[in-house]
Design a protein around this motif. Structure first.
Motif, mmCIF file in Angstrom:
data_model
loop_
_atom_site.group_PDB
_atom_site.id
_atom_site.type_symbol
_atom_site.label_atom_id
_atom_site.label_comp_id
_atom_site.label_asym_id
_atom_site.label_seq_id
_atom_site.Cartn_x
_atom_site.Cartn_y
_atom_site.Cartn_z
ATOM 1 N N ALA A 117 0.792 -1.226 0.000
ATOM 2 C CA ALA A 117 0.000 0.000 0.000
ATOM 3 C C ALA A 117 0.823 1.274 0.000
ATOM 4 O O ALA A 117 0.281 2.360 -0.195
ATOM 5 N N GLY A 118 2.136 1.172 0.208
ATOM 6 C CA GLY A 118 2.951 2.376 0.381
ATOM 7 C C GLY A 118 3.118 3.189 -0.885
ATOM 8 O O GLY A 118 2.858 2.730 -1.994
ATOM 9 N N SER A 119 3.601 4.424 -0.712
ATOM 10 C CA SER A 119 3.749 5.353 -1.838
ATOM 11 C C SER A 119 5.158 5.379 -2.419
ATOM 12 O O SER A 119 5.384 5.965 -3.467
ATOM 13 N N TRP A 152 -3.951 4.137 4.206
ATOM 14 C CA TRP A 152 -2.571 3.652 4.075
ATOM 15 C C TRP A 152 -1.532 4.688 4.510
ATOM 16 O O TRP A 152 -0.464 4.332 5.004
ATOM 17 N N SER A 153 -1.832 5.970 4.330
ATOM 18 C CA SER A 153 -0.841 7.020 4.634
ATOM 19 C C SER A 153 -0.597 7.180 6.125
ATOM 20 O O SER A 153 0.362 7.852 6.531
ATOM 21 N N THR A 154 -1.454 6.570 6.982
ATOM 22 C CA THR A 154 -1.262 6.701 8.428
ATOM 23 C C THR A 154 -0.197 5.755 8.957
ATOM 24 O O THR A 154 0.196 5.862 10.120
ATOM 25 N N GLY A 155 0.254 4.800 8.145
ATOM 26 C CA GLY A 155 1.320 3.903 8.572
ATOM 27 C C GLY A 155 0.991 2.446 8.312
ATOM 28 O O GLY A 155 -0.126 2.084 7.918
ATOM 29 N N MET A 156 1.990 1.597 8.546
ATOM 30 C CA MET A 156 1.898 0.166 8.267
ATOM 31 C C MET A 156 0.753 -0.508 9.023
ATOM 32 O O MET A 156 0.105 -1.426 8.513
ATOM 33 N N ALA A 157 0.466 -0.064 10.247
ATOM 34 C CA ALA A 157 -0.526 -0.733 11.087
ATOM 35 C C ALA A 157 -1.894 -0.787 10.420
ATOM 36 O O ALA A 157 -2.615 -1.792 10.546
#
Length: 587
Positions: free
Chosen positions: A11-13, A75-80
């Motif tokens: 999901a990362g950018s 997704w932008s709030t972090g891996m969790a």
């Protein structure tokens, strides 16, 4: 593995890379596709892919794979948030699963057996967490028993699996995955994606896939030769705009052709007034002249008997409508005159002029930058010092680009200094659609092309090709700009231009491939080892091909005499006299 689900976090950018790492190529497929295929090969109960940034593009690479795509809008709030989303999807679809494995998509050396090892170790040890061990740490892929599912759902922010691993050390077993430390986070990491040497056909396919830059522009007819039309050309007029004679002769009504007819005048090309022909009459007409109203046929002047102002037709083959060009027979107003994608030959330009077309939307050629690297290079016309050689690459490549229809070419010279090269490359990438880096593409101490390209966020696709000459060949892209790293040896550089750069230019200009392949019979034996495709400078005449002397990659003398390249395939151990071979004709 039927009691185990696999969740792949994608999901990362990839902000540090400047591009979505999920889509970076590894072994000719996107990284996320590689991870998914390895996961599927381990035969789990299900595979769930959590996407976020570039979700549509990432999901698009997996349309033919039996996976569930789970979109994480947080997704932008972090891996969790992606871990929670994955567990939620897993429990909704498979509430009775006893284990799940978390993996990421940017470990290029991830293989199916890594998932299976985690599962086997969990069965043997009965521990709740089986983690991969590498670089003095524990990480992904990691297996959790269902005892930990609620804890995984409570993770927040940037917290990942390592928090739970650290909290329950007595319930953890480590499984060695030495190459697990290789992940793609920084531009320098991209070198792991291009270690594999590709075949000639694979290299061509990769270039075709990624050289998709297209730009259009307006040109006049006189400027358009050789370009490709970028839109459908619709005729604005009926051409001809009137019925027209295709012969010097006499216009008449076909129903009167057996009668003696009176000549009542003449019509020349360019005549602007219309005349109506009556029964029993004929009119002298010339090629291109309008046909009188009511006339429907033209008889050639050689096929009549004329006596003063009277004629008798002597043409037994005469038929209704003969030698009459109907209105709109060349082009009909409002209909397609020339299809998009048509190459503008002299005949095409003549046709367009004939239907009144003045300007065209065409596919424009790319803007090209040549960056020649090397402290040893001297400009032609200057004296040579010890250790110097004249720069022939910029001359030959500029000429080859000009022949390919390229109008804008900038040439830069860079010393063997990474910082200087990186700065010049940065400028070239901003101003160009196609960048040719020449020299410094190998792996020597002073070969800085690849590291400079990666530092400028150029996405690599391959670095070596199974061929001779020109094995060290870099290909990458940055946004829509195409980047080639060509060998510094002049013969190798020119061969790579013909094989790879020219087809890329053809694709950008939306025209047919300029590289011309043919068959010929070789006149001599030419042995080689299998493993590399050889491109031999040769001379073709009357269907027979002769390999020339001086095949070394630094020598251009034989290239100057060559009119073709003889192709000996990768698997071949050589050719013998009288054998039919493939050649590339150098036009």
């Amino acid at each position: 593995m039927q009691d185990t689900g696999i969740i792949i976090l994608a999901a990362g950018s990839s902000s540090r890379l400047g591009t979505a790492k999920q889509l970076l190529d590894y072994q000719h497929k996107p990284l996320v596709q590689h991870a998914v295929e390895q996961a599927l090969s381990s035969d789990p109960a299900c595979v769930i892919v959590v996407v976020g940034a570039d979700a549509e593009a990432v999901a698009g690479t997996l349309v033919d794979h039996d996976v569930k795509i789970c979109y994480n809008d947080d997704w932008s709030t972090g891996m969790a948030s992606s871990i929670r989303k994955g567990i939620e999807a897993l429990l909704n679809d498979h509430p009775l699963l006893t284990r799940c494995i978390f993996s990421v998509c940017d470990q290029p050396f991830l293989e199916a057996h890594h998932f299976m090892q985690l599962h086997e170790n969990q069965l043997e040890s009965q521990k709740g967490i089986i983690a991969s061990a590498y670089a003095d740490t524990l990480g992904v892929p990691v297996l959790f028993s269902n005892f930990y599912f609620p804890l995984l759902q409570q993770l927040q922010g940037d917290q990942g699996a390592k928090k739970i691993i650290a909290a329950y050390p007595d319930d953890v077993v480590a499984v060695a995955f030495d190459k697990g430390s290789v992940d793609i986070d920084e531009p320098a990491d991209l070198r792991y994606l291009i270690q594999e040497m590709v075949s000639v056909s694979e290299a061509k396919a990769i270039i075709k896939k990624h050289a998709h830059f297209v730009r259009t522009g307006i040109k006049t007819l006189s400027e358009s030769l050789g370009y490709t039309v970028a839109e459908q050309i619709i005729s604005k007029y009926d051409i001809p705009g009137f019925r027209q004679s295709s012969m010097d002769g006499y216009a008449l009504k076909f129903e009167d052709h057996n009668n003696r007819l009176e000549i009542v005048g003449e019509m020349r090309a360019g005549k602007q007034s219309d005349v109506t022909l009556l029964s029993g009459q004929a009119m002298r007409v010339f090629t291109g002249a309008p046909i009188p109203t009511a006339a429907d046929t033209v008889v050639m002047q050689e096929r009549v008997y004329r006596e003063g102002d009277w004629i008798t037709v002597a043409d037994e083959q005469l038929t209704l409508g003969m030698h009459v060009r109907e209105k709109g027979s060349e082009a009909t107003k409002g209909t397609l005159a020339l299809a998009q994608g048509t190459v503008l030959t002299p005949a095409a330009l003549g046709f367009l002029a004939g239907i009144g077309c003045e300007k065209l939307l065409i596919f424009e050629p790319p803007k090209v930058a040549i960056i020649v690297t090397g402290d040893e290079l001297q400009e032609v016309g200057q004296p040579l010092s010890f250790g110097q050689v004249y720069d022939s690459n910029s001359i030959q490549l500029r000429a080859a680009l000009q022949k390919a229809g390229i109008e804008t070419v900038q040439v830069f010279h860079a010393t063997d200094d990474p910082a200087a090269l990186e700065k010049i490359l940065g400028q070239a990438l901003l101003a160009s659609d196609l960048v040719l880096l020449v020299g410094g593409v190998s792996v020597g101490d002073y070969d800085f092309v690849v590291q400079s390209a990666l530092a400028q966020s150029v996405r690599p696709h391959f670095h070596k090709v199974k061929q001779k000459p020109g094995k060290p060949l870099f290909f990458g892209t940055k946004d829509e700009t195409v980047v080639f790293g060509l060998p510094g040896n002049p013969s190798s550089a020119l061969t790579c231009f013909y094989l790879y750069v020219l087809p890329a230019i053809d694709r950008m200009m939306q025209r047919a491939d300029s590289v011309c392949y043919s068959k010929a019979v070789t006149t001599v034996d030419y042995p080689k080892n299998s493993g590399l495709t050889h491109f031999i400078k040769a001379h073709l005449m009357d269907g027979k091909v002769l390999p020339l002397h001086a095949q070394e990659s630094y020598r251009l003398q034989s290239y100057a005499q060559a009119n073709c390249l003889l192709v000996i395939p990768e698997e071949s151990t050589g050719i013998v006299a009288g054998e039919e071979v493939q050649v590339i004709v150098l036009l």
